[in-house]
Motif scaffolding. Structure first.
Motif, PDB file in Angstrom:
ATOM      1  N   ARG A 193     -17.978   8.296   0.662  1.00 48.42           N
ATOM      2  CA  ARG A 193     -16.642   7.961   0.164  1.00 48.42           C
ATOM      3  C   ARG A 193     -16.564   7.765  -1.339  1.00 48.42           C
ATOM      4  N   ASP A 197      -3.142   4.609  -3.097  1.00 45.57           N
ATOM      5  CA  ASP A 197      -4.210   5.431  -2.525  1.00 45.57           C
ATOM      6  C   ASP A 197      -4.077   6.865  -3.033  1.00 45.57           C
ATOM      7  N   ASN A 225      -6.424   9.244  -2.287  1.00 43.66           N
ATOM      8  CA  ASN A 225      -7.312  10.111  -1.510  1.00 43.66           C
ATOM      9  C   ASN A 225      -6.652  11.375  -0.957  1.00 43.66           C
ATOM     10  N   ARG A 226      -5.317  11.324  -0.806  1.00 45.35           N
ATOM     11  CA  ARG A 226      -4.649  12.490  -0.199  1.00 45.35           C
ATOM     12  C   ARG A 226      -4.011  13.408  -1.236  1.00 45.35           C
ATOM     13  N   GLY A 269     -13.094   3.471  -2.788  1.00 42.63           N
ATOM     14  CA  GLY A 269     -13.044   2.055  -2.405  1.00 42.63           C
ATOM     15  C   GLY A 269     -14.395   1.364  -2.330  1.00 42.63           C
ATOM     16  N   ILE A 320      -6.796   3.028  -5.502  1.00 46.28           N
ATOM     17  CA  ILE A 320      -7.962   3.039  -4.625  1.00 46.28           C
ATOM     18  C   ILE A 320      -8.344   4.488  -4.347  1.00 46.28           C
ATOM     19  N   ALA A 321      -9.606   4.806  -4.631  1.00 45.83           N
ATOM     20  CA  ALA A 321     -10.121   6.154  -4.327  1.00 45.83           C
ATOM     21  C   ALA A 321     -11.109   5.978  -3.178  1.00 45.83           C
ATOM     22  N   TYR A 324       0.846  -1.200   0.000  1.00 47.91           N
ATOM     23  CA  TYR A 324       0.000   0.000   0.000  1.00 47.91           C
ATOM     24  C   TYR A 324       0.877   1.243   0.000  1.00 47.91           C
TER      25      TYR A 324
END
Lengths: 157, 285
Positions: free
Chosen positions: B107, B54, B56-57, B35, B32-33, B8
Motif C-alpha cells: 500500500r 483519499d 487512491n482512486r 496510509g 491519504i494515499a 472522508y
C-alpha cells in the motif's frame, strides 16, 4: 458510510464511520474475529489480511477504502469441507503456535510469502516473516512449518 | 488506539483533491494515499485531521514512465511494491526492498513516503542523493521542488496546506550504492546511505543522523575531485563522513555507534558505486 465488499468469496455490505479500520469492521461489523488486533498501528502483523490478492495490515486500511475490494481472512483459508489449508495443517503439525494470537497474521503473511517465493530458504522465511511478531517466541517452529508447507505445496503441483 | 472522528471524501482528480484541502477552513485536512504512515499517526491520535481526502482512486497516478534516456517520472501513487518490481532504476528497486514488510509495500506510496518526510525513511534519502524533482499541485498553482529543498525537518516538508505531490522526476544514476543497517529486516534503518552519480557528479545522502537526509559534502568533494575511486579514497571519504555527522543516541544505538555505522555504510555504498556490486548481505538465518 455504506461499503460493499467481498469477504472470503461472499458479498457483504456494512455501514461504518469513516474512522472505522478495516480490522475493526471485519471483527465488529462482520463478526469475523479470526483477524486479530495486537498493536493497532501496523507493527505487529497480527491483523494481516489479503486485499485483492495482496497482503495488507487491516489496521492500516480504513473500511471505507475497501469499497469494492475482495478480501481473504484466516476464516477463508480452509476448504469448503472444513479441510485445513496446507499451511494451517503444517502449523499444527510443527507446533507453530502456542497462544495462537499471532497465528492468523502469520498464516496470511506466509501465504503471501509462498505466493511470491514458492521454495523459500530458511533465511528468506526469517526475513520475509519479520513483520509478524510472536510473543511466545515460536519463530523456529513457525519457520519449520512454512518450510514444510512449501515442500508439500510444490510437490503437489 | 482508535482514530478520532473525521470526514472522508474520495477525490477524482488531483485538482479536486487540493480543492478539498483548500476548502477546509482550519487547514486540518490531510491527503491519504497508502496510509502506512498516516494511519499509525491517526491511531495514536498524533494527527487529528477534520477531513481525509483519499487519492487512491485518482486514475493515472500509479504509473512509471520513461521521459528521457536518463529520467523517469513516477506517479505519486506508485507503491513500494511497484518500485521493487520495476527495472528502470536499480537504485530505487534496491531501496524499496528495504521499506517495511510485504504488507506495507503493498500500500505504501512514493508520494506518501516523501510527504511524510521521516528522516530515516529510504525514499527521501534516495530522493536527495539522486536529485529528484518533486512535482506539486495546489488549487491554482503547479510547481516543482528539488528534493534537497523539499525536506525541512522531522516529518516536515515544504508543501503548503493545500498542496499535494502529483509525481516525481527521478534521474537515473550512472552509478550508485545503497547501504542500510537495521536490527531486524523491515525496521527503519539505524543509518541508511545512498550514493548516486548523476551526470558525472556524485552525491551522498545519509539518513538516521539528523532531522532530514543529510548530504556528506566533504566526502562528495573528495570523490568528485578524484579521477579514480581507489580504496584509499573511499576510506578517506568514509572517515570524512563520520567526522561530519552529529547523530543523537537513543535506545536503538548510541551516537558513537551511529557514527561508526556512517563510516562503514558510506564505505560500502561507495564501494558498490565503484564496483557495481553490493557487499555481501547480512545472513538473517
Amino acid at each position: 458510510m455504506r461499503v460493499t465488499l467481498s469477504v472470503n468469496g461472499k458479498p457483504a455490505t456494512i455501514d461504518v464511520e469513516p474512522r472505522r479500520t478495516l480490522a475493526d469492521a471485519l471483527r465488529e461489523d462482520l463478526g469475523l474475529t479470526g483477524t486479530h488486533l495486537g498493536c493497532e498501528h501496523g507493527v505487529c502483523g497480527a491483523c494481516t489480511v489479503m486485499l485483492d490478492g495482496l497482503p495488507v495490515r487491516a489496521c492500516l486500511v480504513l473500511a471505507v477504502q475497501a469499497e469494492g475490494a475482495s478480501l481473504l481472512t484466516v476464516e477463508g483459508l480452509a476448504g469448503e469441507d472444513g479441510a485445513l489449508h496446507p499451511l494451517q495443517q503444517s502449523f499444527t503439525e510443527h507446533h507453530a503456535l502456542q497462544c495462537g494470537f499471532c497465528t492468523p497474521g502469520m498464516l496470511i503473511s506466509a501465504l503471501d510469502l509462498l505466493n511470491r517465493i514458492p521454495n523459500p530458504t530458511r533465511a528468506e522465511i526469517r526475513s520475509e516473516m519479520s513483520g509478524n511478531i510472536c510473543r511466545c517466541t515460536g519463530y523456529n517452529s513457525i519457520t519449520d512449518a512454512i518450510l514444510a508447507a512449501a515442500r508439500s505445496l510444490t510437490q503437489k503441483d | 488506539m482508535k482514530p478520532a472522528p473525521f470526514d472522508y471524501v474520495v477525490a477524482a482528480s488531483p485538482r479536486e483533491a487540493v480543492q478539498y484541502l483548500a476548502d477546509v477552513e482550519d487547514a486540518s485536512a490531510k491527503i491519504i494515499a497508502g496510509g502506512q504512515s498516516l494511519m499509525p499517526l491517526l491511531a495514536l491520535r498524533l494527527a487529528r485531521p477534520s477531513l481525509l481526502v483519499d487519492i487512491n482512486r485518482i486514475p493515472g497516478l500509479e504509473t512509471i514512465e520513461r521521459i528521457s534516456e536518463t529520467t523517469i517520472r513516477i506517479g505519486t501513487l506508485v507503491r513500494h511494491r511497484m518500485l521493487c518490481a520495476q527495472t528502470n532504476s536499480p537504485l530505487l528497486h534496491e531501496a524499496a526492498r528495504w521499506i517495511g514488510h510485504s504488507a506495507i509495500r503493498t500500500r505504501g506510496t512514493i508520494g506518501g513516503s516523501l510527504a511524510h518526510a521521516d528522516p530515516a525513511a529510504e525514499l527521501p534519502i534516495v530522493a536527495v542523493a539522486t536529485g529528484m524533482v518533486i512535482e506539486v499541485m495546489g488549487p491554482s498553482t503547479q510547481r516543482t521542488v528539488d528534493a534537497q529543498d523539499f525536506f525541512i525537518g522531522t516529518l516536515e516538508n515544504s508543501l503548503a496546506d493545500d498542496e499535494m505531490i502529483v509525481s516525481v522526476i527521478s534521474p537515473l544514476p550512472e552509478r550508485w550504492g545503497f547501504a542500510e543497517y537495521t536490527r531486524r529486516h523491515g525496521d527503519f534503518g539505524l543509518v541508511t546511505v545512498a550514493a548516486a552519480e548523476v551526470q558525472g557528479e556524485v552525491k551522498i545522502a545519509v539518513g538516521g543522523v539528523g532531522s532530514k537526509p543529510v548530504r556528506m559534502l566533504e566526502s562528495e568533494g573528495l570523490v568528485n575531485d578524484s579521477v579514480t575511486l581507489s580504496g584509499q579514497l573511499i576510506d578517506q571519504a568514509a572517515r570524512a563522513a563520520a567526522a561530519s555527522v552529529e547523530p543523537n543516541g537513543d535506545f536503538h544505538g548510541s551516537a558513537r555507534y551511529r557514527i561508526g555505522l556512517v563510516e562503514e555504510l558510506v564505505r560500502r555504498s561507495l564501494r558498490q558505486l565503484g564496483s557495481g556490486q553490493a557487499d555481501s548481505e547480512v545472513d538473517w538465518s
